[in-house]
Structures are given as structure tokens and as C-alpha cells.
Design an enzyme around this catalytic site. Structure first.
Site, mmCIF file in Angstrom:
data_model
loop_
_atom_site.group_PDB
_atom_site.id
_atom_site.type_symbol
_atom_site.label_atom_id
_atom_site.label_comp_id
_atom_site.label_asym_id
_atom_site.label_seq_id
_atom_site.Cartn_x
_atom_site.Cartn_y
_atom_site.Cartn_z
ATOM 1 C CE LYS A 80 -4.535 0.726 0.453
ATOM 2 N NZ LYS A 80 -5.666 -0.075 -0.006
ATOM 3 N N GLY A 180 -26.863 0.645 1.721
ATOM 4 C CA GLY A 180 -25.974 1.338 0.779
ATOM 5 C C GLY A 180 -26.237 0.937 -0.657
ATOM 6 N N GLY A 182 -24.705 2.237 -3.458
ATOM 7 C CA GLY A 182 -23.655 2.883 -4.238
ATOM 8 C C GLY A 182 -23.245 2.021 -5.416
ATOM 9 C CB VAL A 184 -20.589 -2.507 -4.218
ATOM 10 C CG1 VAL A 184 -20.778 -3.993 -3.943
ATOM 11 C CG2 VAL A 184 -19.122 -2.204 -4.511
HETATM 12 P P1 NAD Z 1 -20.082 4.123 -2.859
HETATM 13 O O1 NAD Z 1 -19.519 5.340 -2.205
HETATM 14 O O2 NAD Z 1 -20.347 4.125 -4.305
HETATM 15 O O3 NAD Z 1 -21.471 3.741 -2.145
HETATM 16 C C1 NAD Z 1 -21.721 3.875 -0.783
HETATM 17 C C2 NAD Z 1 -23.207 4.139 -0.622
HETATM 18 O O4 NAD Z 1 -23.511 4.130 0.784
HETATM 19 C C3 NAD Z 1 -23.641 5.495 -1.171
HETATM 20 O O5 NAD Z 1 -24.797 5.325 -1.965
HETATM 21 C C4 NAD Z 1 -23.932 6.301 0.085
HETATM 22 O O6 NAD Z 1 -24.940 7.272 -0.103
HETATM 23 C C5 NAD Z 1 -24.367 5.221 1.050
HETATM 24 N N1 NAD Z 1 -24.250 5.575 2.461
HETATM 25 C C6 NAD Z 1 -23.333 6.336 3.069
HETATM 26 N N2 NAD Z 1 -23.577 6.418 4.386
HETATM 27 C C7 NAD Z 1 -24.667 5.656 4.622
HETATM 28 C C8 NAD Z 1 -25.422 5.334 5.779
HETATM 29 N N3 NAD Z 1 -25.106 5.819 6.994
HETATM 30 N N4 NAD Z 1 -26.471 4.496 5.652
HETATM 31 C C9 NAD Z 1 -26.819 4.007 4.437
HETATM 32 N N5 NAD Z 1 -26.165 4.296 3.316
HETATM 33 C C10 NAD Z 1 -25.103 5.120 3.405
HETATM 34 O O7 NAD Z 1 -19.120 2.924 -2.435
HETATM 35 P P2 NAD Z 1 -18.986 1.489 -3.130
HETATM 36 O O8 NAD Z 1 -17.907 1.545 -4.122
HETATM 37 O O9 NAD Z 1 -20.351 1.008 -3.515
HETATM 38 O O10 NAD Z 1 -18.453 0.633 -1.902
HETATM 39 C C11 NAD Z 1 -19.310 0.266 -0.838
HETATM 40 C C12 NAD Z 1 -18.479 -0.384 0.276
HETATM 41 O O11 NAD Z 1 -17.789 -1.511 -0.255
HETATM 42 C C13 NAD Z 1 -17.399 0.529 0.858
HETATM 43 O O12 NAD Z 1 -17.235 0.222 2.224
HETATM 44 C C14 NAD Z 1 -16.141 0.115 0.094
HETATM 45 O O13 NAD Z 1 -14.972 0.361 0.844
HETATM 46 C C15 NAD Z 1 -16.392 -1.379 -0.056
HETATM 47 N N6 NAD Z 1 -15.689 -1.974 -1.198
HETATM 48 C C16 NAD Z 1 -15.939 -1.536 -2.469
HETATM 49 C C17 NAD Z 1 -15.285 -2.114 -3.550
HETATM 50 C C18 NAD Z 1 -15.572 -1.682 -4.962
HETATM 51 O O14 NAD Z 1 -15.221 -2.417 -5.886
HETATM 52 N N7 NAD Z 1 -16.212 -0.543 -5.177
HETATM 53 C C19 NAD Z 1 -14.344 -3.137 -3.329
HETATM 54 C C20 NAD Z 1 -14.114 -3.586 -2.009
HETATM 55 C C21 NAD Z 1 -14.806 -2.981 -0.963
#
Ligand code: NAD
Length: 363
Positions: A80, A180, A182, A184
Site C-alpha cells: 500500500k 448502501g 452505491g 457495489v
Molecule cells: P459508494 O460510495 O459508491 O457507495 C456507498 C453508498 O452508501 C452510497 O450510496 C452512500 O450514499 C451510502 N451511504 C453512506 N452512508 C450511509 C449510511 N449511513 N447508511 C446508508 N447508506 C449510506 O461505495 P462502493 O464503491 O459502492 O463501496 C461500498 C463499500 O464496499 C465501501 O465500504 C467500500 O470500501 C467497499 N468496497 C468496495 C469495492 C468496490 O469495488 N467498489 C471493493 C471492495 C470494498
């Protein structure tokens, strides 16, 4: 001696500090372990309070990458990097090209990727100086957005949890609470609906919530109500540390399986509380490995199909973790660490025997 006695220095192979007065770059690259292959891990930009805080973070995160890639069955080690400074100030071409040169100086022992506060554009600057960068946009010959793979891997991991808990991996008639929507969460929602699950969702973003209800016919609930839903699976896909003293009391779901990182507020304490409550927890770094699995494809002739196939492996890995947790009466996070350590030891030893064949980087 100070840094050598840091409690976060867990057999890290190499830690590189860079302080360049010409560009202002202040960065640390931590290579935790390369037994299985080059150390892949994101480059984070953060305005750390001081160098100690940055060091702690990069050591912890690089170690996590070793375990994640090992469990995912990849020939990658863990690393990292952090660039210290205000993202608004340090996110310049000069800075990232200087960082790229630093990465290049390690000759492929560390491979950089996007992380918090870094973007595809910044990674492009890094690539101008080194080939040791991955996870680039599709237009640049990279593997693009990892989210569909993370979502699919999470879905597969959920299936293995259903199988373990109920003896069947079918989603028909099963209820899932999804926190959430987002990158994912939305892809995951589609998999769940297609598989026949009933889903209740929440998000702080009211527009996304309304869109999911209108277009996908799911039910919405309040932000705090998500924990106490009467469902089979709670799927955290938003924030870390949401499994804590308070929410464990509220949870009705017998399974926690979602993509969010660092789900347990306290790894040991809450891991044990979940075992005692009979809740099966799919360890975050095992179930959300789809993204890194997809990036790994860049070291071969990239194929989306192959990346999805590799994500299927998450089912078996999680089953091994659940079984080990049960057999040894240990939390699933601890079991996951043990499964990862076994692979690092066993396969790492093989690599020692055939050192010249251990490199995967051939671009
Ligand atoms: P993102 O930022 O696109 O989505 C997060 C979502 O959570 C958003 O829609 C946001 O509005 C919502 N949110 C924030 N606070 C909240 C709350 N208190 N209650 C409910 N919803 C809330 O992120 P992502 O890329 O979809 O990733 C989601 C999680 O998965 C994160 O923890 C990230 O670290 C983990 N992750 C993502 C990936 C990836 O490929 N994107 C890979 C490994 C881990």
C-alpha cells in the site's frame, strides 16, 4: 529504534519513505509480503496529522492486502502507499509523476492502484513514469470499474453463507436487508432480485433510494431501522464499523454478508459476540475480493469472463472459513486469517523452490 519497535510493523519486508523538496512529494510505500507475488495495493492521498499516523495507516493497510490477495487465490503479495497532504493541493501531475518514479525505483516489487482520493487520471500520470500500476480505466487498457465484480463476488459469498446456515443456497423466499446503494450496492441489488430474494434497502441518498423503490420494486426503510429488519441476511455495503455493541443487539439476521470494508467495529470483541449470538459473519476482506480479482486479470490477457469465473472461488473460500470457524470455535475473521496464512506459507514455500518462476509481471 523508534520505527523498528512500532507495534504495526508485522514482518513488513520493506518500507520506503520519500521526501522530495523539488516536488514537495511526501510519501510512504509499505511492502508487507511478497511470498506469493508482487505487492499490489492502492495509493491513498490523505492529510495525515503527522508521519507517524501515515505510517500506521500504510502498515495496517498493506498487511490487509497480503491477506486479501492470499485468500482470493491470487499470485500477489500485499502493499500500500500513502501520499501525505491535502488532496486539493497534492493532486497534481508533478506530484503523481514523482510518485510514479518512486514506484518504478522498486522494480515491480510494488504495484500501485487507485484508492481513497486517487482517480483514474492520477493513475495515468503514474503510468507515464512506470509500468507498475494496475486497475486503470478500460480506455487505457486496464480492467475498469471493479464494482460489478465486487458485487458479484459478494453475491456468491452470500450464497455460501445461505448454504452453511440453511443447507440451501437458494434465494427464493429469502429476505435481505441492503445498506448502501452505491457502486457495489446497486449491482448487488440486481443479482439479488434476479435470484428471487425480497430486498429491503436504505441509503442516506434519498434519490438513490427512491430510484431503487421505483425501478426495482424493493422496499425502503430508515437508516437506523436497517439493522433490526426481520431478514435472513444483513448486507452492509456502505460504511465500516457498523457492527458494534449497539447494532449487534438489534440484529435479527442470522447472516452478515456485504461488501463494506472493516465492518466490525472491534475485530476481536465483535467477532466473538457474533459467534456467541449464532450469527454467521462473512469476513469483509474475503467476500469483497472481486475488485482485486478483476485487477489481477490485467497481468494476463484480460478477460471479463475469466474475472467473473474467478469470483466464483469466493464461495469455496468462505465455506472453508465457516467450517474452520466452526471446527475450532473461533470467529470467522480469525479463521479467515488462518486460511490466508496457510496459503502464504504453503504456496510461498513452493515459490522459494522455483524463484525464477515467481514473477507474474510480463507487460
Ligand atoms: P459508494 O460510495 O459508491 O457507495 C456507498 C453508498 O452508501 C452510497 O450510496 C452512500 O450514499 C451510502 N451511504 C453512506 N452512508 C450511509 C449510511 N449511513 N447508511 C446508508 N447508506 C449510506 O461505495 P462502493 O464503491 O459502492 O463501496 C461500498 C463499500 O464496499 C465501501 O465500504 C467500500 O470500501 C467497499 N468496497 C468496495 C469495492 C468496490 O469495488 N467498489 C471493493 C471492495 C470494498
Amino acid at each position: 529504534m523508534g520505527y523498528f519497535s512500532s507495534p504495526d510493523l508485522h514482518n513488513h519486508e520493506q518500507v520506503v519513505f520519500a521526501s522530495d523538496s523539488e516536488t514537495g512529494l511526501k510519501a510512504i510505500i509499505a511492502i508487507h509480503n511478497t511470498s506469493l507475488g508482487p505487492a499490489l495495493g492502492g495509493c491513498r492521498v490523505w492529510n495525515y496529522k503527522d508521519g507517524d499516523q501515515a505510517l500506521r495507516d500504510v502498515l495496517r493497510l498493506s498487511e490487509g492486502m497480503t491477506y486479501k490477495s492470499a485468500l482470493a487465490g491470487l499470485n500477489l503479495g500485499g502493499g500500500k502507499s500513502v501520499i501525505i497532504g491535502d488532496p486539493k493541493v497534492v493532486s497534481t501531475e508533478r506530484m503523481f509523476r514523482a510518485f510514479g518514479r518512486l514506484v518504478d525505483s522498486l522494480g515491480g516489487r510494488y504495484i500501485a492502484a487507485e484508492d481513497v482520493n486517487t482517480t483514474p487520471r492520477m493513475m495515468e500520470w503514474v503510468r507515464d513514469e512506470t509500468q507498475y500500476v494496475a486497475g486503470l480505466a478500460k480506455e487505457l487498457g486496464g480492467s475498469g470499474d471493479p464494482s460489478p465484480f465486487t458485487a458479484y463476488g459478494t453475491f456468491v459469498g452470500m450464497k455460501s453463507a445461505l448454504k452453511k446456515k440453511f443447507g440451501s443456497e437458494s434465494f427464493e423466499g429469502r429476505k435481505v436487508a441492503l445498506q448502501g446503494l452505491g457502486h457495489v450496492g446497486m449491482y448487488l441489488l440486481d443479482h439479488l432480485i434476479d435470484a428471487g430474494a425480497k430486498v429491503v434497502v436504505t441509503d442516506i441518498n434519498k434519490m438513490k433510494l427512491a430510484e431503487a423503490v421505483a425501478k426495482k420494486g424493493v422496499t425502503a426503510c430508515g437508516l437506523e431501522e436497517i439493522y433490526s429488519q426481520d431478514v435472513d441476511v444483513f448486507a452492509p455495503c456502505a460504511l465500516g464499523a457498523i457492527i458494534n455493541d449497539t447494532t449487534i443487539e438489534e440484529l435479527k439476521a442470522p447472516i452478515i454478508a456485504g461488501a463494506a470494508n472493516n465492518v466490525l467495529d472491534n475485530y476481536e470483541k465483535h467477532g466473538r459476540m457474533l459467534v456467541d449470538k449464532g450469527i454467521l459473519y462473512a469476513p469483509d476482506y474475503a467476500i469483497n475480493a472481486g475488485g482485486v480479482i478483476n485487477v489481477y486479470g490485467e497481468f494476463e490477457t484480460y478477460s471479463e469472463k475469466r474475472s467473473f469465473q474467478r469470483c466464483d472461488h469466493i464461495y469455496d473460500v468462505l465455506m472453508e472459513i465457516y467450517n474452520r470457524s466452526e471446527a475450532e470455535n473461533i470467529p470467522t475473521m480469525e479463521a479467515a486469517d488462518k486460511v490466508a496464512e496457510d496459503r502464504i506459507r504453503d504456496i510461498g514455500r513452493l515459490k522459494q523452490m522455483h524463484r525464477s518462476g515467481s514473477r507474474i509481471f510480463n507487460r
